[in-house]
Write an enzyme that holds these catalytic residues in place. Structure first.
Site, PDB file in Angstrom:
ATOM      1  N   ASN A 190      19.508  37.309  31.356  1.00 48.66           N
ATOM      2  CA  ASN A 190      19.990  36.147  32.114  1.00 48.66           C
ATOM      3  C   ASN A 190      21.141  36.596  33.014  1.00 48.66           C
ATOM      4  O   ASN A 190      22.240  36.841  32.546  1.00 48.66           O
ATOM      5  CB  ASN A 190      20.473  35.065  31.133  1.00 48.66           C
ATOM      6  CG  ASN A 190      21.102  33.877  31.855  1.00 48.66           C
ATOM      7  OD1 ASN A 190      20.886  33.694  33.060  1.00 48.66           O
ATOM      8  ND2 ASN A 190      21.859  33.069  31.136  1.00 48.66           N
ATOM      9  N   LYS A 245      22.638  34.919  35.310  1.00 50.83           N
ATOM     10  CA  LYS A 245      23.522  33.824  35.748  1.00 50.83           C
ATOM     11  C   LYS A 245      23.678  33.864  37.275  1.00 50.83           C
ATOM     12  O   LYS A 245      22.697  34.078  37.963  1.00 50.83           O
ATOM     13  CB  LYS A 245      24.868  33.908  35.044  1.00 50.83           C
ATOM     14  CG  LYS A 245      24.724  34.074  33.533  1.00 50.83           C
ATOM     15  CD  LYS A 245      26.008  33.838  32.828  1.00 50.83           C
ATOM     16  CE  LYS A 245      25.868  34.273  31.384  1.00 50.83           C
ATOM     17  NZ  LYS A 245      26.787  33.630  30.490  1.00 50.83           N
ATOM     18  N   HIS A 290      21.200  25.432  28.812  1.00 46.27           N
ATOM     19  CA  HIS A 290      22.260  26.433  28.601  1.00 46.27           C
ATOM     20  C   HIS A 290      23.603  25.704  28.535  1.00 46.27           C
ATOM     21  O   HIS A 290      23.842  24.754  29.287  1.00 46.27           O
ATOM     22  CB  HIS A 290      22.253  27.447  29.746  1.00 46.27           C
ATOM     23  CG  HIS A 290      23.069  28.674  29.444  1.00 46.27           C
ATOM     24  ND1 HIS A 290      24.445  28.660  29.460  1.00 46.27           N
ATOM     25  CD2 HIS A 290      22.706  29.926  29.087  1.00 46.27           C
ATOM     26  CE1 HIS A 290      24.889  29.876  29.141  1.00 46.27           C
ATOM     27  NE2 HIS A 290      23.849  30.657  28.909  1.00 46.27           N
ATOM     28  N   GLU A 294      26.472  26.351  29.573  1.00 43.06           N
ATOM     29  CA  GLU A 294      27.251  26.283  30.824  1.00 43.06           C
ATOM     30  C   GLU A 294      26.775  25.108  31.677  1.00 43.06           C
ATOM     31  O   GLU A 294      27.574  24.450  32.346  1.00 43.06           O
ATOM     32  CB  GLU A 294      27.098  27.611  31.594  1.00 43.06           C
ATOM     33  CG  GLU A 294      27.842  28.749  30.922  1.00 43.06           C
ATOM     34  CD  GLU A 294      27.304  30.140  31.252  1.00 43.06           C
ATOM     35  OE1 GLU A 294      27.857  31.106  30.714  1.00 43.06           O
ATOM     36  OE2 GLU A 294      26.333  30.253  32.019  1.00 43.06           O
ATOM     37  N   GLU A 333      22.480  29.783  20.728  1.00 36.04           N
ATOM     38  CA  GLU A 333      23.575  30.405  21.455  1.00 36.04           C
ATOM     39  C   GLU A 333      24.882  29.672  21.137  1.00 36.04           C
ATOM     40  O   GLU A 333      25.187  28.646  21.786  1.00 36.04           O
ATOM     41  CB  GLU A 333      23.327  30.323  22.959  1.00 36.04           C
ATOM     42  CG  GLU A 333      22.124  31.082  23.455  1.00 36.04           C
ATOM     43  CD  GLU A 333      22.323  31.556  24.890  1.00 36.04           C
ATOM     44  OE1 GLU A 333      22.237  32.754  25.115  1.00 36.04           O
ATOM     45  OE2 GLU A 333      22.594  30.731  25.767  1.00 36.04           O
ATOM     46  N   GLY A 380      29.648  35.147  26.441  1.00 39.92           N
ATOM     47  CA  GLY A 380      30.545  35.800  27.394  1.00 39.92           C
ATOM     48  C   GLY A 380      31.931  36.105  26.859  1.00 39.92           C
ATOM     49  O   GLY A 380      32.843  36.391  27.638  1.00 39.92           O
ATOM     50  N   SER A 420      26.983  37.322  23.522  1.00 35.64           N
ATOM     51  CA  SER A 420      27.671  38.620  23.457  1.00 35.64           C
ATOM     52  C   SER A 420      26.862  39.711  22.759  1.00 35.64           C
ATOM     53  O   SER A 420      27.416  40.532  22.025  1.00 35.64           O
ATOM     54  CB  SER A 420      29.049  38.457  22.796  1.00 35.64           C
ATOM     55  OG  SER A 420      29.889  37.685  23.618  1.00 35.64           O
TER      56      SER A 420
HETATM   57  C1  PEP Z   1      24.008  33.777  28.083  1.00 38.99           C
HETATM   58  O1  PEP Z   1      24.478  33.572  29.188  1.00 38.99           O
HETATM   59  O2  PEP Z   1      23.032  33.127  27.689  1.00 38.99           O
HETATM   60  C2  PEP Z   1      24.629  34.798  27.243  1.00 38.99           C
HETATM   61  C3  PEP Z   1      24.173  34.956  26.030  1.00 38.99           C
HETATM   62  O3  PEP Z   1      25.633  35.514  27.810  1.00 38.99           O
HETATM   63  P1  PEP Z   1      26.388  36.788  27.167  1.00 38.99           P
HETATM   64  O4  PEP Z   1      25.345  37.718  26.634  1.00 38.99           O
HETATM   65  O5  PEP Z   1      27.160  37.376  28.294  1.00 38.99           O
HETATM   66  O6  PEP Z   1      27.258  36.265  26.065  1.00 38.99           O
END
Ligand code: PEP
Length: 242
Positions: A5, A7, A93, A95, A161, A167, A205
């Site tokens: 992903n 983003k 998601h 965000e 998640e 992040g 992460s």
């Molecule tokens: C994500 O954006 O879905 C995500 C898991 O980001 P990261 O791996 O950077 O934590």
């Protein structure tokens, strides 16, 4: 499945370099999808470039707009995503839930729109740090899962998640991941009154130091990777070694 992903990061140049490197290094295995989710404006470009490299890297969208019953400037419909050859779409998601105020109703509609076009939703759910500290995780996950129509839930991938892990460099402990993936699978089985299990992938992460432990769990059916997926070598290694 392993999902990248990106983003709101990317350019044609970065995509070319990533696809060149991943196509060369990755050994695609049947039953383990490799999914690339670039920013929406690069979906078509990415799809074409991957085709030139003749590699079975699938394309996923990060975006899909709901309730498109009237004209809406700037919106992306599931018909367009299907036309571009998208096989997956990330829905819910954190965000987007937070910054775009996406409610269960909106997500439910997006979900339906994706299914109508045979696009598989990667439906993201997860708790915030304060919800985790208040021991509300299961309650939060259940409410988020309830956005999905019962008869459609088997048609998606769930991404667990934790919001506090995205992040931040602070991934969830394997014991928590296993507990929540088991809970999600049981919740869905009870909801659908069916014995067929759904796939639950973990995101938050994931990196070269932790992916092996996370993916080695039988409860983890894949990984959704944000930041670490930008590096082609890292992404290929995680795909190949998982
Ligand atoms: C994500 O954006 O879905 C995500 C898991 O980001 P990261 O791996 O950077 O934590």
């Amino acid at each position: 499945m392993i999902v990248a992903n990106w983003k709101n990061t990317g350019s044609k140049e970065l995509i070319r370099a990533w696809v060149d490197s991943v196509s060369q290094d990755i050994d695609i295995v049947k039953g383990k999808d490799c999914v690339f989710c670039p920013p929406t404006c690069y979906l078509d470009y990415s799809k074409d470039y991957i085709k030139q490299r003749n590699k079975d890297i699938k394309i996923g969208s990060q975006e899909l707009d709901s309730e498109l019953t009237s004209p809406l400037t700037g919106a992306i419909s599931s018909q367009m995503l299907a036309d571009l050859g998208c096989e997956f779409v990330i829905i819910g998601h954190s965000e987007q839930r937070i910054h775009l105020n996406e409610s269960n109703e909106i997500l439910s509609d997006k979900f339906l729109k994706a299914i109508e076009r045979d696009i598989i939703p990667i439906f993201c759910i997860g708790e915030t740090k304060s919800q985790k500290d208040a021991d509300l995780t299961k309650e939060v996950l259940s409410k988020q899962l309830d956005a999905i129509q019962t008869d459609l839930v088997s048609k998606c991938i769930i991404a667990y998640e934790p919001v506090w892990a995205i992040g931040t460099g602070d991934h969830a402990e394997i014991s928590l991941i296993e507990k929540m993936h088991t809970y999600i699978k049981e919740y869905v089985i009870n909801k659908t009154k069916s014995s067929s299990q759904i796939s639950v992938v973990y995101g938050g992460s994931v990196n070269l130091d932790n992916y092996k432990e996370i993916y080695s769990s039988t409860e983890v059916d894949g990984l959704l990777i944000g930041g670490a997926s930008l590096d082609a070598c890292t992404f290929s290694e995680i795909y190949n070694m998982s």
